[in-house]
Motif scaffolding. Structure first.
Motif, PDB file in Angstrom:
ATOM      1  N   ASN A  23       5.640  -4.684  -8.706  1.00 57.03           N
ATOM      2  CA  ASN A  23       4.187  -4.455  -9.212  1.00 57.03           C
ATOM      3  C   ASN A  23       3.645  -5.938  -9.406  1.00 57.03           C
ATOM      4  OD1 ASN A  23       4.217  -1.675  -9.228  1.00 57.03           O
ATOM      5  ND2 ASN A  23       5.188  -1.591 -11.429  1.00 57.03           N
ATOM      6  N   ALA A  24       4.403  -6.791  -9.728  1.00 51.78           N
ATOM      7  CA  ALA A  24       3.572  -8.276 -10.012  1.00 51.78           C
ATOM      8  C   ALA A  24       3.088  -8.856  -8.604  1.00 51.78           C
ATOM      9  CB  ALA A  24       4.860  -9.070 -10.657  1.00 51.78           C
ATOM     10  N   LYS A  25       3.900  -8.419  -7.592  1.00 50.79           N
ATOM     11  CA  LYS A  25       3.571  -9.087  -6.243  1.00 50.79           C
ATOM     12  C   LYS A  25       2.499  -8.126  -5.514  1.00 50.79           C
ATOM     13  CE  LYS A  25       8.008 -11.123  -5.597  1.00 50.79           C
ATOM     14  NZ  LYS A  25       9.245 -10.873  -4.794  1.00 50.79           N
ATOM     15  N   LYS A  26       1.873  -7.060  -6.068  1.00 50.05           N
ATOM     16  CA  LYS A  26       1.059  -6.313  -5.590  1.00 50.05           C
ATOM     17  C   LYS A  26      -0.355  -7.043  -5.400  1.00 50.05           C
ATOM     18  CE  LYS A  26       1.922  -1.429  -6.851  1.00 50.05           C
ATOM     19  NZ  LYS A  26       1.591  -0.398  -7.500  1.00 50.05           N
ATOM     20  N   PRO A  27      -1.170  -7.031  -4.360  1.00 46.56           N
ATOM     21  CA  PRO A  27      -2.409  -7.628  -4.148  1.00 46.56           C
ATOM     22  C   PRO A  27      -3.454  -7.232  -5.230  1.00 46.56           C
ATOM     23  CG  PRO A  27      -1.802  -6.184  -2.400  1.00 46.56           C
ATOM     24  CD  PRO A  27      -0.670  -6.120  -3.140  1.00 46.56           C
ATOM     25  N   ARG A  28      -4.392  -8.033  -5.454  1.00 44.21           N
ATOM     26  CA  ARG A  28      -5.287  -7.352  -6.594  1.00 44.21           C
ATOM     27  C   ARG A  28      -6.077  -6.487  -5.748  1.00 44.21           C
ATOM     28  NH1 ARG A  28      -2.754  -9.999  -9.868  1.00 44.21           N
ATOM     29  NH2 ARG A  28      -3.499 -11.458 -11.302  1.00 44.21           N
ATOM     30  N   LYS A  29      -6.321  -5.333  -6.520  1.00 41.59           N
ATOM     31  CA  LYS A  29      -7.330  -4.393  -5.986  1.00 41.59           C
ATOM     32  C   LYS A  29      -8.632  -4.990  -6.026  1.00 41.59           C
ATOM     33  CE  LYS A  29      -5.144   0.012  -7.114  1.00 41.59           C
ATOM     34  NZ  LYS A  29      -5.134   0.976  -8.052  1.00 41.59           N
ATOM     35  N   ARG A 315      -9.315  -9.239   2.881  1.00 46.13           N
ATOM     36  CA  ARG A 315      -9.516  -7.803   2.802  1.00 46.13           C
ATOM     37  C   ARG A 315     -10.908  -7.513   2.423  1.00 46.13           C
ATOM     38  NH1 ARG A 315      -6.730  -5.856  -1.565  1.00 46.13           N
ATOM     39  NH2 ARG A 315      -6.138  -7.909  -2.102  1.00 46.13           N
ATOM     40  N   LEU A 316     -11.455  -8.177   1.386  1.00 45.69           N
ATOM     41  CA  LEU A 316     -12.768  -7.822   1.029  1.00 45.69           C
ATOM     42  C   LEU A 316     -13.749  -8.086   2.209  1.00 45.69           C
ATOM     43  CD1 LEU A 316     -14.890  -7.671  -1.256  1.00 45.69           C
ATOM     44  CD2 LEU A 316     -15.083  -9.994  -1.509  1.00 45.69           C
ATOM     45  N   ALA A 317     -13.585  -9.020   3.198  1.00 45.87           N
ATOM     46  CA  ALA A 317     -14.608  -9.213   4.268  1.00 45.87           C
ATOM     47  C   ALA A 317     -14.591  -8.003   5.259  1.00 45.87           C
ATOM     48  CB  ALA A 317     -14.237 -10.442   4.952  1.00 45.87           C
ATOM     49  N   ASN A 318     -13.079  -7.788   5.519  1.00 46.60           N
ATOM     50  CA  ASN A 318     -12.893  -6.489   6.353  1.00 46.60           C
ATOM     51  C   ASN A 318     -13.536  -5.224   5.639  1.00 46.60           C
ATOM     52  OD1 ASN A 318     -11.611  -8.035   8.298  1.00 46.60           O
ATOM     53  ND2 ASN A 318      -9.531  -7.859   7.364  1.00 46.60           N
TER      54      ASN A 318
END
Length: 378
Positions: A23-29, A315-318
């Motif tokens: 969970n700690a390594k999950k990328p930020r939403k 991820r945001l740009a895509n």
């Protein structure tokens, strides 16, 4: 959608530990109010954090103090300062004197006037500081620039407080020519603010390739704000678009930025801007988030480490660019008079009594198209 079930047992501490690590390594939403923006609605504000991530070997890119120190070192290398002068400047740097005034004094020293001629030693020092940036760009940083360029090509504007031209260098290698603008060219800046020069980067403090536009001292700040027409057009962007701050740190405390936006724009809390920051210290992060809300800026964490920014922003740009493409894939007209239908771009051309429809098929081959012709009614 996966669900998480907590089981009260003392027999599986290792698994619980692994789940916590996972969970700690999950990328930020991605924040919904940001990822649902369209690229033309955005102004990307690029700060020193981006430049230092792209070329971490260059101390002048990391901070204001780093730049002045680098200029001082270059001046000493070229024997442009007397020993006593050099010691005095170095003492001011160590004592954290007002760096704006230190920069002003250093520039004056490097730009002596003889008769009607002003020397170009300051220019020489600038070029020495930013020499060979292309070879100092690192892979992860290029990924960040790629995402910025992707949004630019989809319609976002870019404004930077940085003196370097790293984005322009990267874009040139990708076959895209970006123009560097500073506030000395009022006509072009006005066109940029009116969205007529989207593939231009506005350097509000200047860019090292044009030393006359560099803002490093108090007089320079006054000069860049003198054209009220240009300033008002730029302020309109702050009122009508969403600014996304990348690697900006304390950009909102910057003198030019304060005068351009925060002091001039009313009802800031009604605006929706975004600041992407590293969430290292929870207390500081929450304090920053609270302080920015009344300025209309949502503070968002991209992760706990600087290395998390390129992946998050990619991820945001895509997400934004793919959303723009899908929006235009069901028959909606584009600004170029082209029509999008089922993911294909159709251009309607007319000449000498004939009508031609060219259908481009994106994602297949760049030169694949279907040409349909028909006689026009006379």
């Amino acid at each position: 959608m996966a669900s998480i079930v907590s089981v009260k047992t003392e027999k599986r501490p290792a698994a619980d530990s692994q789940d916590a690590d996972s969970n700690a390594k999950k990328p930020r939403k991605l924040l919904p109010s940001l990822k649902t923006k369209r690229a033309p609605e955005l102004v990307l504000v690029i700060g020193t954090g981006v430049s230092s991530a792209v070329a971490p070997q260059v101390p002048a890119l990391r901070s204001w103090k780093g730049l002045i120190q680098a200029l001082l070192d270059a001046a000493n290398d070229f024997d442009l300062l007397e020993e006593e002068e050099s010691r005095r400047f170095q003492k001011h740097m160590q004592e954290d004197k007002n760096l704006v005034h230190v920069a002003h004094d250093l520039i004056q020293k490097l730009s002596p006037r003889t008769g009607n001629v002003r020397s170009t030693f300051f220019k020489d020092c600038l070029y020495e500081v930013f020499d060979d940036l292309e070879c100092k760009m690192e892979h992860a940083g290029k990924h960040l620039l790629r995402s910025v360029l992707q949004l630019m090509e989809s319609g976002a504007l870019v404004l930077t407080t940085n003196f370097d031209n790293l984005l322009e260098i990267y874009a040139a290698h990708q076959g895209t020519k970006l123009e560097s603008l500073d506030l000395t060219d009022e006509k072009k800046v006005l066109e940029w603010a009116q969205e007529k020069r989207r593939l231009s980067v506005l350097h509000i403090h200047g860019v090292y390739t044009n030393p006359s536009g560099i803002v490093l001292h108090p007089a320079g700040y006054q000069n860049v704000l003198r054209n009220t027409e240009v300033m008002r057009e730029i302020q309109k962007l702050y009122e009508t678009k969403s600014f996304v701050f990348l690697g900006c740190g304390r950009t909102v405390d910057d003198t030019t930025f304060q005068a351009l936006f925060l002091e001039a724009v009313k009802h800031k809390s009604d605006l929706e801007h975004f600041m992407l920051v590293r969430r290292e210290d929870v207390g500081e992060f929450k304090k920053l988030r609270d302080n920015m809300l009344d300025k209309g800026i949502k503070v968002i964490s991209y992760g706990d480490e600087y290395a998390d920014l390129p992946e998050y922003f990619e991820r945001l740009a895509n997400e934004i660019c793919n959303r723009d493409v899908s929006t235009n894939s069901w028959g909606s007209p584009s600004q170029n008079g082209e029509e999008f239908l089922f993911g294909f771009r159709h251009s309607l051309l007319s000449r000498d009594g004939f009508q031609a429809r060219i259908t481009l098929c994106p994602g297949l081959f760049s030169d694949l198209f279907v040409l349909e012709t028909s006689a026009l009614s006379l």
